[in-house]
Design a protein around this motif. Sequence first.
Motif, PDB file in Angstrom:
ATOM      1  N   LEU A 189     -64.053 -22.183  11.505  1.00 23.35           N
ATOM      2  CA  LEU A 189     -64.418 -20.776  10.921  1.00 23.35           C
ATOM      3  C   LEU A 189     -66.099 -21.637  10.431  1.00 23.35           C
ATOM      4  CD1 LEU A 189     -61.672 -19.130  10.403  1.00 23.35           C
ATOM      5  CD2 LEU A 189     -63.196 -18.260  12.013  1.00 23.35           C
ATOM      6  N   LEU A 190     -65.820 -22.372  10.158  1.00 25.64           N
ATOM      7  CA  LEU A 190     -66.929 -23.371   9.120  1.00 25.64           C
ATOM      8  C   LEU A 190     -67.514 -23.589  10.219  1.00 25.64           C
ATOM      9  CD1 LEU A 190     -64.559 -26.019   6.568  1.00 25.64           C
ATOM     10  CD2 LEU A 190     -66.070 -23.475   6.074  1.00 25.64           C
ATOM     11  N   LEU A 191     -67.992 -23.652  10.676  1.00 25.36           N
ATOM     12  CA  LEU A 191     -68.894 -24.806  11.490  1.00 25.36           C
ATOM     13  C   LEU A 191     -69.505 -23.926  12.640  1.00 25.36           C
ATOM     14  CD1 LEU A 191     -67.432 -28.365  11.727  1.00 25.36           C
ATOM     15  CD2 LEU A 191     -69.051 -27.374  10.628  1.00 25.36           C
ATOM     16  N   ALA A 192     -68.641 -22.956  13.572  1.00 26.85           N
ATOM     17  CA  ALA A 192     -69.354 -22.347  14.723  1.00 26.85           C
ATOM     18  C   ALA A 192     -70.323 -21.183  14.708  1.00 26.85           C
ATOM     19  CB  ALA A 192     -68.200 -22.156  15.830  1.00 26.85           C
ATOM     20  N   GLU A 193     -70.906 -21.456  15.267  1.00 25.94           N
ATOM     21  CA  GLU A 193     -71.955 -20.283  15.855  1.00 25.94           C
ATOM     22  C   GLU A 193     -70.637 -19.277  15.893  1.00 25.94           C
ATOM     23  OE1 GLU A 193     -74.807 -18.546  14.399  1.00 25.94           O
ATOM     24  OE2 GLU A 193     -75.550 -20.791  14.260  1.00 25.94           O
ATOM     25  N   PRO A 194     -70.697 -17.592  15.400  1.00 25.25           N
ATOM     26  CA  PRO A 194     -69.498 -16.719  15.883  1.00 25.25           C
ATOM     27  C   PRO A 194     -69.725 -16.171  17.483  1.00 25.25           C
ATOM     28  CG  PRO A 194     -71.262 -15.518  14.320  1.00 25.25           C
ATOM     29  CD  PRO A 194     -71.829 -16.942  14.583  1.00 25.25           C
ATOM     30  N   GLY A 195     -70.600 -16.796  17.919  1.00 22.92           N
ATOM     31  CA  GLY A 195     -70.734 -16.020  19.333  1.00 22.92           C
ATOM     32  C   GLY A 195     -69.571 -17.056  20.151  1.00 22.92           C
ATOM     33  N   GLN A 196     -69.469 -18.591  19.461  1.00 21.87           N
ATOM     34  CA  GLN A 196     -68.697 -19.536  20.027  1.00 21.87           C
ATOM     35  C   GLN A 196     -67.747 -19.195  20.069  1.00 21.87           C
ATOM     36  OE1 GLN A 196     -71.586 -23.101  17.894  1.00 21.87           O
ATOM     37  NE2 GLN A 196     -70.858 -23.983  19.535  1.00 21.87           N
ATOM     38  N   ILE A 197     -67.333 -18.810  19.834  1.00 20.09           N
ATOM     39  CA  ILE A 197     -65.518 -19.022  19.529  1.00 20.09           C
ATOM     40  C   ILE A 197     -65.257 -17.770  20.473  1.00 20.09           C
ATOM     41  CG2 ILE A 197     -62.974 -18.136  17.666  1.00 20.09           C
ATOM     42  CD1 ILE A 197     -65.311 -18.917  15.241  1.00 20.09           C
ATOM     43  N   VAL A 198     -63.891 -19.051  21.285  1.00 17.86           N
ATOM     44  CA  VAL A 198     -63.243 -17.843  22.496  1.00 17.86           C
ATOM     45  C   VAL A 198     -62.128 -17.356  21.882  1.00 17.86           C
ATOM     46  CG1 VAL A 198     -62.126 -18.167  24.691  1.00 17.86           C
ATOM     47  CG2 VAL A 198     -64.571 -19.057  23.829  1.00 17.86           C
ATOM     48  N   GLY A 199     -61.725 -18.056  20.875  1.00 14.57           N
ATOM     49  CA  GLY A 199     -60.147 -17.765  20.081  1.00 14.57           C
ATOM     50  C   GLY A 199     -59.568 -18.671  19.268  1.00 14.57           C
ATOM     51  N   ILE A 200     -58.979 -18.854  18.008  1.00 10.65           N
ATOM     52  CA  ILE A 200     -58.192 -19.362  17.525  1.00 10.65           C
ATOM     53  C   ILE A 200     -56.978 -18.311  17.098  1.00 10.65           C
ATOM     54  CG2 ILE A 200     -60.352 -19.990  15.451  1.00 10.65           C
ATOM     55  CD1 ILE A 200     -59.559 -17.464  13.455  1.00 10.65           C
ATOM     56  N   THR A 201     -56.229 -18.955  17.027  1.00 10.09           N
ATOM     57  CA  THR A 201     -55.013 -19.311  16.379  1.00 10.09           C
ATOM     58  C   THR A 201     -54.164 -17.946  15.324  1.00 10.09           C
ATOM     59  OG1 THR A 201     -54.203 -20.125  14.570  1.00 10.09           O
ATOM     60  CG2 THR A 201     -54.030 -21.877  17.198  1.00 10.09           C
ATOM     61  N   PRO A 202     -53.869 -16.940  16.026  1.00 10.09           N
ATOM     62  CA  PRO A 202     -52.824 -16.348  14.545  1.00 10.09           C
ATOM     63  C   PRO A 202     -52.249 -16.508  13.617  1.00 10.09           C
ATOM     64  CG  PRO A 202     -51.661 -15.851  16.716  1.00 10.09           C
ATOM     65  CD  PRO A 202     -52.462 -17.269  16.522  1.00 10.09           C
ATOM     66  N   LEU A 203     -52.272 -17.800  13.677  1.00  6.42           N
ATOM     67  CA  LEU A 203     -51.783 -17.946  11.660  1.00  6.42           C
ATOM     68  C   LEU A 203     -52.972 -18.451  11.505  1.00  6.42           C
ATOM     69  CD1 LEU A 203     -49.482 -19.582  10.712  1.00  6.42           C
ATOM     70  CD2 LEU A 203     -49.993 -21.735  11.046  1.00  6.42           C
ATOM     71  N   ALA A 204     -54.200 -18.346  11.752  1.00  6.27           N
ATOM     72  CA  ALA A 204     -55.617 -18.463  11.158  1.00  6.27           C
ATOM     73  C   ALA A 204     -55.642 -16.899  10.166  1.00  6.27           C
ATOM     74  CB  ALA A 204     -56.702 -18.693  11.723  1.00  6.27           C
ATOM     75  N   ARG A 205     -54.609 -16.135  10.408  1.00  9.61           N
ATOM     76  CA  ARG A 205     -55.319 -14.545   9.622  1.00  9.61           C
ATOM     77  C   ARG A 205     -54.223 -14.509   8.848  1.00  9.61           C
ATOM     78  NH1 ARG A 205     -56.905 -10.684  14.294  1.00  9.61           N
ATOM     79  NH2 ARG A 205     -58.464 -11.338  14.621  1.00  9.61           N
ATOM     80  N   ASP A 206     -53.386 -15.960   8.778  1.00 10.19           N
ATOM     81  CA  ASP A 206     -52.238 -15.347   7.406  1.00 10.19           C
ATOM     82  C   ASP A 206     -52.368 -16.173   6.371  1.00 10.19           C
ATOM     83  OD1 ASP A 206     -49.742 -15.763   5.545  1.00 10.19           O
ATOM     84  OD2 ASP A 206     -48.504 -17.477   7.393  1.00 10.19           O
TER      85      ASP A 206
END
Length: 279
Positions: free
Chosen positions: A39-56
Amino acid sequence: MKSVVAGMMAGFLACVPLAPAWALPRVASLNLCTDQLLLLLAEPGQIVGITPLARDCWSAVLCEQARQAPVLRPTAESIVASHPDVVLGGIYTAAVAMQAGREGGAQVVALPPAKSLTDIPVQIMTVANAIGVPERGQQLAMAFATRLASLSVEPGSTDPTAAVYAANGFVTHKGSLPDDVLAHAGFRNYATIMGHQSSSRFSMELLIARPPDLLILDRSGKGTSLAQSMLDHPALKQAFAGPHHLDLPARLWLCGLPQTLDSVVMLRNARHNLEMSAP
């Protein structure tokens, strides 16, 4: 400590490759810590997915930013279906999903847990290089190293002691990221002084009978269990009142991130308050 930081920076920044001319890779993350580095480094369009825990928000510093990114379950099926170019994860989690990434032709990067603050800029560059944004990684790593150097104090034999106390009486041991944060903030780890070299439990009675100068309550998860409720025991509140007590959000050092330095700031302030209250 400042010389160690300077040497470390010189070592890895000299090897930063130029950014590739081709399209940036699509990236999936299977681990809370790599989620946040992504999340700190990528361009938004690069991210295929992150884990649900990242929203906690109890566990993740970047929980609000994570709500703008797609969620991906850390399973082999998810990786096969999403076809990422790069898969980020930890060395102890989602092994089957990471193997699925390898078999699908993705570049797989497995990061170990950060055990010291100087591990953090190295891991920033590892992720930045893997996802094709080395210049962005270099900027973030250099900013981290500069801030670390400005915050760190040299350890001393008379530094106050601090215990990181978690649910069920577990204490933070030597060789961990929180232990290194304590040292950079000018504290000695109480568990080490008491002869505990690995993760272990301290009874509340021992903690009160032979108290550290500062008790840091590590509320690393939600819940109302007996294990969690002991952190709010009236005896602890009485024994560690005022400047002898600190609630520090565990998400700051659960992963090695630039925001981990905020925990150093909190602890530096806690040490100042202890010194001001001394007779």
